[in-house]
Each structure stands twice: as structure tokens, then as C-alpha cells.
Design a protein around this motif. Structure first.
Motif, PDB file in Angstrom:
ATOM      1  N   ILE A  25      -9.031 -10.761   1.418  1.00 16.70           N
ATOM      2  CA  ILE A  25      -7.867 -10.183   0.733  1.00 16.70           C
ATOM      3  C   ILE A  25      -7.974  -8.667   0.646  1.00 16.70           C
ATOM      4  O   ILE A  25      -6.997  -7.946   0.829  1.00 16.70           O
ATOM      5  CB  ILE A  25      -7.708 -10.814  -0.660  1.00 16.70           C
ATOM      6  CG1 ILE A  25      -7.322 -12.279  -0.505  1.00 16.70           C
ATOM      7  CG2 ILE A  25      -6.676 -10.057  -1.485  1.00 16.70           C
ATOM      8  CD1 ILE A  25      -7.366 -13.082  -1.773  1.00 16.70           C
ATOM      9  N   PHE A  26      -9.170  -8.168   0.419  1.00 15.88           N
ATOM     10  CA  PHE A  26      -9.316  -6.721   0.242  1.00 15.88           C
ATOM     11  C   PHE A  26      -9.352  -5.969   1.572  1.00 15.88           C
ATOM     12  O   PHE A  26      -9.131  -4.770   1.611  1.00 15.88           O
ATOM     13  CB  PHE A  26     -10.578  -6.413  -0.580  1.00 15.88           C
ATOM     14  CG  PHE A  26     -10.315  -6.377  -2.059  1.00 15.88           C
ATOM     15  CD1 PHE A  26     -10.254  -5.174  -2.742  1.00 15.88           C
ATOM     16  CD2 PHE A  26     -10.109  -7.552  -2.773  1.00 15.88           C
ATOM     17  CE1 PHE A  26      -9.998  -5.133  -4.092  1.00 15.88           C
ATOM     18  CE2 PHE A  26      -9.852  -7.520  -4.128  1.00 15.88           C
ATOM     19  CZ  PHE A  26      -9.792  -6.309  -4.797  1.00 15.88           C
ATOM     20  N   GLU A  27      -9.656  -6.669   2.642  1.00 19.99           N
ATOM     21  CA  GLU A  27      -9.694  -6.018   3.945  1.00 19.99           C
ATOM     22  C   GLU A  27      -8.290  -5.800   4.472  1.00 19.99           C
ATOM     23  O   GLU A  27      -8.043  -4.975   5.346  1.00 19.99           O
ATOM     24  CB  GLU A  27     -10.495  -6.883   4.934  1.00 19.99           C
ATOM     25  CG  GLU A  27     -11.550  -6.096   5.669  1.00 19.99           C
ATOM     26  CD  GLU A  27     -12.867  -6.116   4.905  1.00 19.99           C
ATOM     27  OE1 GLU A  27     -13.774  -6.831   5.316  1.00 19.99           O
ATOM     28  OE2 GLU A  27     -12.959  -5.427   3.876  1.00 19.99           O
ATOM     29  N   GLU A  28      -7.382  -6.544   3.905  1.00 16.77           N
ATOM     30  CA  GLU A  28      -5.998  -6.537   4.371  1.00 16.77           C
ATOM     31  C   GLU A  28      -5.386  -5.132   4.387  1.00 16.77           C
ATOM     32  O   GLU A  28      -4.472  -4.860   5.122  1.00 16.77           O
ATOM     33  CB  GLU A  28      -5.166  -7.433   3.452  1.00 16.77           C
ATOM     34  CG  GLU A  28      -4.091  -8.217   4.150  1.00 16.77           C
ATOM     35  CD  GLU A  28      -3.498  -9.217   3.175  1.00 16.77           C
ATOM     36  OE1 GLU A  28      -2.519  -8.876   2.522  1.00 16.77           O
ATOM     37  OE2 GLU A  28      -4.056 -10.331   3.061  1.00 16.77           O
ATOM     38  N   GLU A  29      -5.932  -4.273   3.525  1.00 22.55           N
ATOM     39  CA  GLU A  29      -5.295  -2.968   3.346  1.00 22.55           C
ATOM     40  C   GLU A  29      -5.572  -2.014   4.503  1.00 22.55           C
ATOM     41  O   GLU A  29      -4.935  -0.976   4.604  1.00 22.55           O
ATOM     42  CB  GLU A  29      -5.766  -2.328   2.032  1.00 22.55           C
ATOM     43  CG  GLU A  29      -7.242  -1.977   2.029  1.00 22.55           C
ATOM     44  CD  GLU A  29      -7.665  -1.339   0.692  1.00 22.55           C
ATOM     45  OE1 GLU A  29      -6.958  -0.418   0.259  1.00 22.55           O
ATOM     46  OE2 GLU A  29      -8.673  -1.769   0.112  1.00 22.55           O
ATOM     47  N   ILE A  76      -7.840 -13.565  -7.174  1.00 22.17           N
ATOM     48  CA  ILE A  76      -8.286 -12.423  -6.360  1.00 22.17           C
ATOM     49  C   ILE A  76      -7.094 -11.545  -5.984  1.00 22.17           C
ATOM     50  O   ILE A  76      -7.182 -10.317  -6.004  1.00 22.17           O
ATOM     51  CB  ILE A  76      -9.012 -12.914  -5.090  1.00 22.17           C
ATOM     52  CG1 ILE A  76     -10.297 -13.654  -5.468  1.00 22.17           C
ATOM     53  CG2 ILE A  76      -9.352 -11.729  -4.183  1.00 22.17           C
ATOM     54  CD1 ILE A  76     -11.066 -14.211  -4.291  1.00 22.17           C
ATOM     55  N   GLU A  77      -5.974 -12.185  -5.709  1.00 21.62           N
ATOM     56  CA  GLU A  77      -4.796 -11.391  -5.362  1.00 21.62           C
ATOM     57  C   GLU A  77      -4.340 -10.528  -6.534  1.00 21.62           C
ATOM     58  O   GLU A  77      -3.924  -9.386  -6.360  1.00 21.62           O
ATOM     59  CB  GLU A  77      -3.670 -12.304  -4.873  1.00 21.62           C
ATOM     60  CG  GLU A  77      -3.836 -12.674  -3.402  1.00 21.62           C
ATOM     61  CD  GLU A  77      -2.958 -13.863  -2.991  1.00 21.62           C
ATOM     62  OE1 GLU A  77      -2.279 -14.432  -3.865  1.00 21.62           O
ATOM     63  OE2 GLU A  77      -2.977 -14.208  -1.789  1.00 21.62           O
ATOM     64  N   TYR A  90      -6.603  -7.671  -6.741  1.00 19.88           N
ATOM     65  CA  TYR A  90      -6.272  -6.706  -5.698  1.00 19.88           C
ATOM     66  C   TYR A  90      -5.121  -5.815  -6.130  1.00 19.88           C
ATOM     67  O   TYR A  90      -5.176  -4.591  -5.997  1.00 19.88           O
ATOM     68  CB  TYR A  90      -5.931  -7.455  -4.398  1.00 19.88           C
ATOM     69  CG  TYR A  90      -5.500  -6.554  -3.276  1.00 19.88           C
ATOM     70  CD1 TYR A  90      -6.383  -5.603  -2.753  1.00 19.88           C
ATOM     71  CD2 TYR A  90      -4.226  -6.645  -2.737  1.00 19.88           C
ATOM     72  CE1 TYR A  90      -5.994  -4.765  -1.728  1.00 19.88           C
ATOM     73  CE2 TYR A  90      -3.828  -5.817  -1.707  1.00 19.88           C
ATOM     74  CZ  TYR A  90      -4.714  -4.873  -1.201  1.00 19.88           C
ATOM     75  OH  TYR A  90      -4.333  -4.044  -0.187  1.00 19.88           O
ATOM     76  N   LYS A 141      -5.447  -1.791  -6.863  1.00 18.85           N
ATOM     77  CA  LYS A 141      -4.650  -0.895  -6.031  1.00 18.85           C
ATOM     78  C   LYS A 141      -3.811   0.031  -6.910  1.00 18.85           C
ATOM     79  O   LYS A 141      -3.748   1.242  -6.677  1.00 18.85           O
ATOM     80  CB  LYS A 141      -3.740  -1.744  -5.135  1.00 18.85           C
ATOM     81  CG  LYS A 141      -3.238  -1.022  -3.899  1.00 18.85           C
ATOM     82  CD  LYS A 141      -2.442  -2.002  -3.034  1.00 18.85           C
ATOM     83  CE  LYS A 141      -1.587  -1.294  -2.004  1.00 18.85           C
ATOM     84  NZ  LYS A 141      -0.635  -2.238  -1.361  1.00 18.85           N
ATOM     85  N   LYS A 182     -12.669  -0.807  -4.279  1.00 18.17           N
ATOM     86  CA  LYS A 182     -13.178  -2.120  -3.898  1.00 18.17           C
ATOM     87  C   LYS A 182     -14.637  -2.269  -4.314  1.00 18.17           C
ATOM     88  O   LYS A 182     -15.062  -3.334  -4.751  1.00 18.17           O
ATOM     89  CB  LYS A 182     -13.042  -2.264  -2.381  1.00 18.17           C
ATOM     90  CG  LYS A 182     -13.624  -3.545  -1.808  1.00 18.17           C
ATOM     91  CD  LYS A 182     -13.523  -3.528  -0.286  1.00 18.17           C
ATOM     92  CE  LYS A 182     -14.373  -4.611   0.344  1.00 18.17           C
ATOM     93  NZ  LYS A 182     -14.395  -4.497   1.807  1.00 18.17           N
TER      94      LYS A 182
END
Lengths: 125, 125
Positions: free
Chosen positions: A120-124, B96-97, B100, B104, B110
Motif C-alpha cells: 500500500i505504501f509503495e503505491e505512491e 493500513i489504507e 496511509y 500522507k 513511511k
DNA sequence: TCATCTGTTATATCTGAATTATAACACTTT
DNA sequence: AAAGTGTTATAATTCAGATATAACAGATGA
């Protein structure tokens, strides 16, 4: 004020008000020095008791977000970035703790959770 | 049964019992077909009302973890692990979302989140 | 069959948190 | 003074959780 009260949220009314005002402060919808609605007017608007609004304001004051002066009203304090970050970190911590409980309860490994986290965090990128 | 009841957990007693038993089932401490303590004996052991234990058992039965038969007692049903795990993974993903989104919006790195994640998950030793 | 385990149901009560209604009071501003 | 603010105290209501008690019903083994 853009506050919506839900009976189904599980949260008590005073907390819903608290959260809504915090959100407004975070997003700069409510700016430093700006007056909040009076306890009685907001209570009328939301059709609840002014005591419930007062409770929300009291908690917000205790947490350092607003200041209330008798006879005048409540206004937004200067944003304390550290304070806000503290709040957000606490929110995140609560989510992680829930994840921890779920994973423990369901025999889901730390690595599996870590994998989802990375995804999920790599998505950015 | 290894159930510890805390007044400070914020969770009602019946939910604490539920969770403890779910955990025992996941960890195979309680195996398929195994009998749970009777509502009255567990109530005595925990010094609470048998009605509270019954409520926990009722919820566990409704959720498909155990089966209760009048006059006999309650026993552990076969685990449907894949289904349960799928659900739990989805719950975790939602958390987790949210993390995120918060990180953000609040400019929390992160790495900071990762650090909290490690902190909380390392606690179990 | 009887005693004694099990669970079930009904009734009533208690507690604490959240919320409300009401009234009286105090401060600020105009 | 009037009309807006917040404050305080009291009493009441509602709801969820938990309890106590008693009576009932099924299972089981002596």
C-alpha cells in the motif's frame, strides 16, 4: 459549521463534535483566532443539549485546540504542529494496535502484515 | 481456560471472553470438537454471572466458532480458516489504507509509521 | 428413577456513561 | 439595562452491560 451527527457511528455525540472541529482545524477550514459557534447556537442547530456541546468544547480546550472565555465564546488557538502530529501519530498507533489484535487473533504473521503495508505504501512511487 | 478479565481494557466482559476463546481456537489451544467449560463453571472461575458467559458463547455460536447443545454444553466447531483469514486480511488492509491516508495528509513519513509498527509488533517477544 | 450435571428463559435490579431539561448565576458587549 | 456569551448545580432519562434469582428443560451416569 459542517457537523453531521450520526447515531450509528458508535461514537458519543460530544466526541463526534470534537472530531469534526479538529478536522476543520486541521484542514484550515477553521483558522487561528476564528470564533466557534456559541454552545447554545450549535446546540440549537444540531438539536441537542448545550451541555453536550459544552462537553465537546471543554475537551477541545483541554487538548489545546481552542480557548474559551466566559461571556465571550470559544476561538481557535494557533495551530501547534507538534500537537497535531501527536494527534495523528496517536491515530495511527490506534490503527496499528487494531491490526496487531486482529493478526494475533487470526494467526496472521507479522510478515504478512508487513507485506500489505509495503504494497500500500509503495503505491505512491 | 486461560481467560483474563481486565476492567481497564475498555471492552465489555463478554467480548473479552469471546476474544480469548477465538484466540484459543486460532492457536489450536482449543481443538475441533473440544468442550468449552460450562457457562456456570467459567462464571464461577471468573467470578462473574453465568449470563455474561452465556452471552459470550451465544455470540461465538452466532459467528460460527462453537456449537451449543442444551443439556450437554458447548464445543468447538471445525475451523474454516481460509474464509476467516480472508476476512481478517481485508480488515487489516482497510486499517493500513487509513494509516496511509493519515500519514500522507499529515506529512508523516513511511519510516515513522514503520517504526511504530515495529514497536507494537515487537512487544509480544 | 433420581441426582446432578448441562443449557434456557424470565424477571427484576444495578451501575455507569451519555444525554437531557431546567434554573440560576456570571461575564462581555452594545 | 438587554442580550448575548459561558458556568454551575440538580435531577431525570436512556441505554448497555452486568448481575441475582428462580424456574424450567435436556443429558447422563449411578
Amino acid at each position: 459549521m459542517n457537523i453531521i451527527i450520526t447515531n450509528s457511528s458508535g461514537l458519543p455525540i460530544f466526541e463526534q463534535i470534537e472530531n469534526a472541529i479538529k478536522e476543520a482545524i486541521f484542514s484550515d477550514e477553521l483558522k487561528e483566532g476564528e470564533m466557534l459557534p456559541s454552545v447554545r447556537s450549535l446546540a440549537n442547530e444540531l438539536k441537542i443539549s448545550f451541555l453536550t456541546v459544552k462537553r465537546a468544547y471543554d475537551e477541545l480546550e483541554k487538548a489545546g485546540f481552542i480557548k474559551t472565555v466566559q461571556g465571550k465564546g470559544s476561538y481557535v488557538l494557533p495551530k501547534n504542529l507538534d500537537l497535531i502530529k501527536e494527534e495523528k501519530l496517536k491515530e495511527i498507533q490506534e490503527h496499528i494496535e487494531k491490526i496487531y489484535e486482529i493478526s494475533k487473533l487470526s494467526n496472521i504473521s507479522k510478515d504478512e502484515v508487513n507485506e500489505m503495508f509495503k504494497m500500500i505504501f509503495e503505491e505512491e512511487l
